[in-house]
Design a protein around this motif. Sequence first.
Motif, mmCIF file in Angstrom:
data_model
loop_
_atom_site.group_PDB
_atom_site.id
_atom_site.type_symbol
_atom_site.label_atom_id
_atom_site.label_comp_id
_atom_site.label_asym_id
_atom_site.label_seq_id
_atom_site.Cartn_x
_atom_site.Cartn_y
_atom_site.Cartn_z
ATOM 1 N N ASN A 1 0.857 -1.182 0.000
ATOM 2 C CA ASN A 1 0.000 0.000 0.000
ATOM 3 C C ASN A 1 0.898 1.239 0.000
ATOM 4 O O ASN A 1 1.722 1.376 0.892
ATOM 5 C CB ASN A 1 -0.853 -0.060 1.283
ATOM 6 C CG ASN A 1 -1.857 1.051 1.398
ATOM 7 O OD1 ASN A 1 -1.930 1.937 0.564
ATOM 8 N ND2 ASN A 1 -2.640 1.025 2.464
ATOM 9 N N PRO A 2 0.805 2.146 -0.960
ATOM 10 C CA PRO A 2 -0.164 2.250 -2.048
ATOM 11 C C PRO A 2 0.430 1.943 -3.429
ATOM 12 O O PRO A 2 -0.248 2.140 -4.423
ATOM 13 C CB PRO A 2 -0.527 3.737 -1.992
ATOM 14 C CG PRO A 2 0.778 4.409 -1.616
ATOM 15 C CD PRO A 2 1.541 3.413 -0.773
ATOM 16 N N LEU A 3 1.691 1.477 -3.488
ATOM 17 C CA LEU A 3 2.356 1.390 -4.792
ATOM 18 C C LEU A 3 2.299 0.008 -5.442
ATOM 19 O O LEU A 3 2.895 -0.210 -6.501
ATOM 20 C CB LEU A 3 3.812 1.864 -4.672
ATOM 21 C CG LEU A 3 3.964 3.393 -4.606
ATOM 22 C CD1 LEU A 3 5.399 3.776 -4.324
ATOM 23 C CD2 LEU A 3 3.496 4.044 -5.899
ATOM 24 N N HIS B 1 0.049 -1.218 -11.174
ATOM 25 C CA HIS B 1 -0.894 -2.330 -11.023
ATOM 26 C C HIS B 1 -0.168 -3.602 -11.461
ATOM 27 O O HIS B 1 0.390 -3.639 -12.568
ATOM 28 C CB HIS B 1 -2.154 -2.111 -11.880
ATOM 29 C CG HIS B 1 -3.160 -3.214 -11.731
ATOM 30 N ND1 HIS B 1 -3.851 -3.430 -10.551
ATOM 31 C CD2 HIS B 1 -3.569 -4.176 -12.577
ATOM 32 C CE1 HIS B 1 -4.652 -4.475 -10.705
ATOM 33 N NE2 HIS B 1 -4.502 -4.952 -11.920
ATOM 34 N N MET C 1 -6.915 -3.142 -6.586
ATOM 35 C CA MET C 1 -6.263 -1.878 -6.233
ATOM 36 C C MET C 1 -5.317 -1.424 -7.333
ATOM 37 O O MET C 1 -4.638 -2.248 -7.958
ATOM 38 C CB MET C 1 -5.424 -2.060 -4.960
ATOM 39 C CG MET C 1 -6.218 -2.362 -3.722
ATOM 40 S SD MET C 1 -7.388 -1.059 -3.305
ATOM 41 C CE MET C 1 -6.291 0.327 -3.001
ATOM 42 N N SER D 1 -2.740 2.326 -8.335
ATOM 43 C CA SER D 1 -2.458 3.742 -8.109
ATOM 44 C C SER D 1 -1.858 4.302 -9.388
ATOM 45 O O SER D 1 -1.342 3.549 -10.228
ATOM 46 C CB SER D 1 -1.553 3.948 -6.890
ATOM 47 O OG SER D 1 -0.397 3.179 -6.978
ATOM 48 N N SER E 1 -2.948 10.245 -2.197
ATOM 49 C CA SER E 1 -2.203 9.555 -1.142
ATOM 50 C C SER E 1 -1.507 10.504 -0.182
ATOM 51 O O SER E 1 -1.573 10.335 1.031
ATOM 52 C CB SER E 1 -1.190 8.598 -1.772
ATOM 53 O OG SER E 1 -1.877 7.569 -2.426
ATOM 54 N N VAL F 1 6.152 7.589 -2.723
ATOM 55 C CA VAL F 1 4.866 8.278 -2.848
ATOM 56 C C VAL F 1 5.113 9.690 -3.375
ATOM 57 O O VAL F 1 5.622 10.549 -2.664
ATOM 58 C CB VAL F 1 4.134 8.321 -1.489
ATOM 59 C CG1 VAL F 1 2.844 9.123 -1.594
ATOM 60 C CG2 VAL F 1 3.840 6.911 -1.009
ATOM 61 N N LEU G 1 0.481 11.279 -6.705
ATOM 62 C CA LEU G 1 -0.010 9.888 -6.639
ATOM 63 C C LEU G 1 -1.474 9.829 -6.170
ATOM 64 O O LEU G 1 -1.835 10.419 -5.154
ATOM 65 C CB LEU G 1 0.853 9.053 -5.689
ATOM 66 C CG LEU G 1 0.539 7.550 -5.712
ATOM 67 C CD1 LEU G 1 1.088 6.897 -6.976
ATOM 68 C CD2 LEU G 1 1.108 6.843 -4.487
ATOM 69 N N ARG H 1 -4.641 7.010 -5.426
ATOM 70 C CA ARG H 1 -4.932 5.588 -5.249
ATOM 71 C C ARG H 1 -6.396 5.332 -5.522
ATOM 72 O O ARG H 1 -7.260 6.113 -5.120
ATOM 73 C CB ARG H 1 -4.594 5.158 -3.814
ATOM 74 C CG ARG H 1 -4.598 3.644 -3.641
ATOM 75 C CD ARG H 1 -4.345 3.255 -2.206
ATOM 76 N NE ARG H 1 -5.512 3.512 -1.380
ATOM 77 C CZ ARG H 1 -5.558 3.310 -0.070
ATOM 78 N NH1 ARG H 1 -4.490 2.874 0.566
ATOM 79 N NH2 ARG H 1 -6.660 3.545 0.615
ATOM 80 N N SER I 1 -9.380 2.346 -5.291
ATOM 81 C CA SER I 1 -9.885 1.033 -4.896
ATOM 82 C C SER I 1 -11.116 0.786 -5.754
ATOM 83 O O SER I 1 -12.145 1.461 -5.597
ATOM 84 C CB SER I 1 -10.242 1.027 -3.410
ATOM 85 O OG SER I 1 -10.972 -0.136 -3.095
#
Length: 391
Positions: free
Chosen positions: A157-159, A286, A308, A310, A345, A363, A367, A369, A371
């Motif tokens: 999270n988050p990359l 992704h 998920m 980003s 983010s 980050v 960036l 993110r 969902s």
Amino acid sequence: MGDRSFATATVHAGSRAESGFGALSVPISQASVFSFPSAEVAARIHDGHEPGFFYGRMGTPTQAALEAAVAELEGGEAALATASGMAAITLALLACLEPNDHLVAQGALYTSTAALLEEFLEPIGIEVSRVNGCVSEDLQSALRPDTRVVYLETPSNPLLRLSDIKDIAKRAHRVGALVIVDSTFATPYNQRPLELGADLVVHSATKYLGGHGDLVAGVLVGRQDIVERARWRMMRLLGPAIAPFNAWLVLRGLKTLAVRMERQNASALEIARFLAEHAKVPAVHHPGLETHPQHALARRQMTGFGGMLSFEVANAAKARRLIDRVELCSRATSLGDVATLIQHSSSLTQASLSEAQRKRAGVTEGLIRLSVGLEEVDDIVEDLAQALEAV
Ligand code: LCS
């Protein structure tokens, strides 16, 4: 799970628990105290020598049904459900570590997990080495004879960075270290770390396991001896017990995990491909994209790439403008909901990081993110396309 498919198991897991009157839905046992048929049985249950319940902090029938379900879906010997994902992570780490032990952790972790290591574990005398988890050679040089735990979060999270669970587990076990994997982003539908050699898996059940954005919960699952230590030592002393109703909500969410993940896997990949071709999006993260640096590993260790992703736009102002322009996506933190959630983010989940920490975590200011929820994928793409026009 036996010979049954995962989808079939999600529908039935946990439902063998005593459900009185043949109810197909596990009842909510809204009780904190349980009586015993005799003093002897009381003592045996209280000491953990006989299965049963005595006090809500140590377990309830609804919680036990959830634990049985997650143990089955992850292929673990035992599970412990907790009040939050952070509680599951804390209990898992404290069940495995003593002061003066050495912990090797992946460098890029969910912000609160990283803070738990830095602001809580290090001050009580646990030495932490942080490595770029995906590079096994870095990990190899961090491992020591006194390393007790290797902690991974994959995808991260988050990359959406990946760690090679099988390879790392092999190396960790050689020095006698345990491997804990936060598999929240993947869910057991997409990844089963215990089968790859991990000793323990932790989840924020707040996310995909619950799946509907209506609860906070966590679970740790894996080796029975560790899970029982987490329950009888750490849960007993620290007390982050899950409420029966929340356990029931997670159980209900699990029944649709397979269909939700199948849809979210497919939609996220389609959206990632759309964004990857967009002129105003310099980068998309992704694991399903062929351009992801660990796409080959993702194919090897995951059965799906998850919901998920980003992506980056040029700077923070543009990211905020895009987020202000979306009409279908909800501006919200968290993930794994039925609704598509979008966040900048560095304004939310990674806001507490210093600029240097953010840079180390990869980050960037631009960036965003996403969902991906259960809406029709074309509608989500259309929403992002119109919002990108403002950027
Ligand atoms: N592990 C991961 C990978 C997470 O993303 C989160 C929460 C947790 C553990 C903690 O779980 P909780 O205690 O919240 O149930 N992630 C959040 C996020 O990215 N935004 O809000 C919460």
